[in-house]
Design an enzyme around this catalytic site. Structure first.
Site, mmCIF file in Angstrom:
data_model
loop_
_atom_site.group_PDB
_atom_site.id
_atom_site.type_symbol
_atom_site.label_atom_id
_atom_site.label_comp_id
_atom_site.label_asym_id
_atom_site.label_seq_id
_atom_site.Cartn_x
_atom_site.Cartn_y
_atom_site.Cartn_z
ATOM 1 N N ARG A 54 -13.840 65.952 52.352
ATOM 2 C CA ARG A 54 -14.403 65.229 51.215
ATOM 3 C C ARG A 54 -14.867 66.131 50.080
ATOM 4 O O ARG A 54 -14.537 65.910 48.914
ATOM 5 C CB ARG A 54 -15.614 64.378 51.641
ATOM 6 C CG ARG A 54 -15.259 63.061 52.253
ATOM 7 C CD ARG A 54 -16.248 62.738 53.348
ATOM 8 N NE ARG A 54 -16.035 63.658 54.445
ATOM 9 C CZ ARG A 54 -15.109 63.474 55.396
ATOM 10 N NH1 ARG A 54 -14.392 62.398 55.396
ATOM 11 N NH2 ARG A 54 -14.920 64.376 56.352
ATOM 12 N N THR A 55 -15.684 67.122 50.417
ATOM 13 C CA THR A 55 -16.340 67.879 49.346
ATOM 14 C C THR A 55 -15.305 68.662 48.539
ATOM 15 O O THR A 55 -15.290 68.603 47.306
ATOM 16 C CB THR A 55 -17.410 68.821 49.944
ATOM 17 O OG1 THR A 55 -18.202 68.062 50.846
ATOM 18 C CG2 THR A 55 -18.294 69.402 48.863
ATOM 19 N N LYS A 84 -11.581 91.191 55.335
ATOM 20 C CA LYS A 84 -11.497 92.667 55.305
ATOM 21 C C LYS A 84 -12.875 93.281 55.172
ATOM 22 O O LYS A 84 -13.011 94.491 55.025
ATOM 23 C CB LYS A 84 -10.630 93.106 54.119
ATOM 24 C CG LYS A 84 -9.226 92.552 54.125
ATOM 25 C CD LYS A 84 -8.515 92.963 52.830
ATOM 26 C CE LYS A 84 -7.363 92.039 52.524
ATOM 27 N NZ LYS A 84 -6.965 92.105 51.116
ATOM 28 N N ARG A 105 -18.759 76.703 49.643
ATOM 29 C CA ARG A 105 -19.258 76.266 50.960
ATOM 30 C C ARG A 105 -19.296 77.493 51.863
ATOM 31 O O ARG A 105 -18.301 78.213 51.971
ATOM 32 C CB ARG A 105 -18.396 75.170 51.580
ATOM 33 C CG ARG A 105 -18.834 74.891 53.030
ATOM 34 C CD ARG A 105 -18.246 73.633 53.589
ATOM 35 N NE ARG A 105 -18.836 72.450 52.991
ATOM 36 C CZ ARG A 105 -18.605 71.209 53.417
ATOM 37 N NH1 ARG A 105 -17.785 71.005 54.435
ATOM 38 N NH2 ARG A 105 -19.166 70.176 52.829
ATOM 39 N N HIS A 133 -27.076 70.532 51.280
ATOM 40 C CA HIS A 133 -25.818 70.010 50.732
ATOM 41 C C HIS A 133 -26.229 69.102 49.563
ATOM 42 O O HIS A 133 -26.160 67.879 49.643
ATOM 43 C CB HIS A 133 -25.110 69.217 51.829
ATOM 44 C CG HIS A 133 -23.655 68.931 51.570
ATOM 45 N ND1 HIS A 133 -23.046 69.139 50.347
ATOM 46 C CD2 HIS A 133 -22.685 68.429 52.390
ATOM 47 C CE1 HIS A 133 -21.766 68.784 50.437
ATOM 48 N NE2 HIS A 133 -21.524 68.362 51.657
HETATM 49 N N1 CP Z 1 -19.676 65.011 53.844
HETATM 50 C C1 CP Z 1 -19.018 66.197 53.816
HETATM 51 O O1 CP Z 1 -19.559 67.242 53.410
HETATM 52 O O2 CP Z 1 -17.738 66.121 54.262
HETATM 53 P P1 CP Z 1 -16.727 67.350 54.353
HETATM 54 O O3 CP Z 1 -17.291 68.317 55.376
HETATM 55 O O4 CP Z 1 -15.414 66.763 54.752
HETATM 56 O O5 CP Z 1 -16.686 68.015 53.007
#
Ligand code: CP
Length: 307
Positions: A54-55, A84, A105, A133
């Site tokens: 999603r993100t 590396k 991320r 998040h």
């Molecule tokens: N909700 C969420 O962060 O989903 P993903 O891990 O698929 O990005």
């Protein structure tokens, strides 16, 4: 109000949240009318050291719908020069030369803040280990506002893996900005909500309670926010994972006790904590919630790159 880095939920004021929601509504209309080219010439780098559907895809879709370009490294632990031995700081210093915004991320709490400390361009935290998040929390409260019609006075049950869940941490911080909010934590013993969040809620005079009986809480709240037990964060504590898994499941029998105008949310992905039989109930809001992520992320990109 200028938005630069997006690192943690505490950074937002109510005025800024209202502004983001208003731009997100505008973005929904832009999407319906086929997109726009306001970000033409801009480049977004997505650097993902942990898996995502999603993100990453909603950020990439958001950038493209606004006319911008995307460069990406998924599985960055294996396929970027981190493999590396390159530090996160060096990676950021290099990528900022290629892009106008970085969506990051990472598997370590605090990584986005470290990146922001060395970056000249906006860093957007797309999840930092068990830390936060914030863009998920923004789309979560945008969804609650759209579905229920208000945020002040909302009552919410956060269910499942509250110790490892960065989404419930960021959501708690954001909800503490609203009035008369009631939060119920419903978690297996081994993954209870951590003390720093409870201290934050106390400090901001937000009512919260820890409960064991999901059915009882479900009959009282406007929102049930279910989360997955995050196997990947248990390491070799297999017994703890097995103890937590399967304790709180949303199925048809729970729908019967929920309020008629309540909603079920989930940041997704789900494993078995919401049975598929629930999906057709109008109160199942999790796929609408995921779609709202597109509008919120379009709004954030517009605000950090143009406003
Ligand atoms: N909700 C969420 O962060 O989903 P993903 O891990 O698929 O990005």
């Amino acid at each position: 109000m200028k938005l630069h880095h997006v690192i943690k939920a505490q950074q937002f004021t109510r005025d800024l949240l209202d502004q983001i929601f208003s731009v997100a509504e505008e973005m929904e209309k832009v999407t319906l009318s086929g997109g726009s080219d306001i970000l033409k010439g801009k480049v977004m780098a997505t650097i993902f050291y942990e898996p995502s559907t999603r993100t990453r895809l909603s950020f990439e879709s958001a950038m493209r719908k606004l006319g911008g370009e995307v460069i990406t490294t998924e599985s960055a632990r294996e396929f970027s020069s981190a493999a590396k031995g390159e530090t996160l700081e060096d990676t950021i210093r290099v990528v900022e030369g290629y892009a106008d915004v970085i969506v990051l991320r990472h598997f370590e709490s605090g990584a986005a803040e470290r990146a922001a400390n060395v970056s000249q361009i906006p860093i957007i935290n797309a999840g930092d280990g068990p830390g936060q998040h914030p863009t998920q929390a923004l789309l979560d409260i945008y969804t609650i506002d759209k579905e229920i019609g208000h945020l002040d006075g909302i009552s919410i049950a956060m269910v499942g893996d509250l110790a490892n869940g960065r989404t419930v941490r960021s959501l708690s911080y954001l909800l503490s900005k609203y009035d008369d909010v009631k939060v119920y934590f419903v978690a297996p013993e081994v993954v209870k909500m951590k003390d720093d969040i409870k201290d934050h809620l106390r400090e901001h005079k937000v009512f919260f309670a820890e409960r064991d009986d999901l059915a009882e809480v479900a009959s009282q709240v406007d929102v049930i926010y279910q989360t997955r037990i995050q196997k990947e964060r248990f390491g070799d504590r297999v017994q703890d994972y097995e103890k937590a898994r399967g304790k709180y499941i949303i199925d048809k029998s729970l729908l019967k006790v929920m309020k008629q105008n309540a909603i079920i949310m989930h940041p997704l992905p789900r494993v078995d904590e919401i049975k598929p039989e629930v999906d057709s109930d109008p109160r199942a809001a999790y796929f609408r919630q995921a779609r709202n992520g597109l509008y919120i992320r379009m709004a954030l990109l517009k605000m950090v790159l143009l406003d």
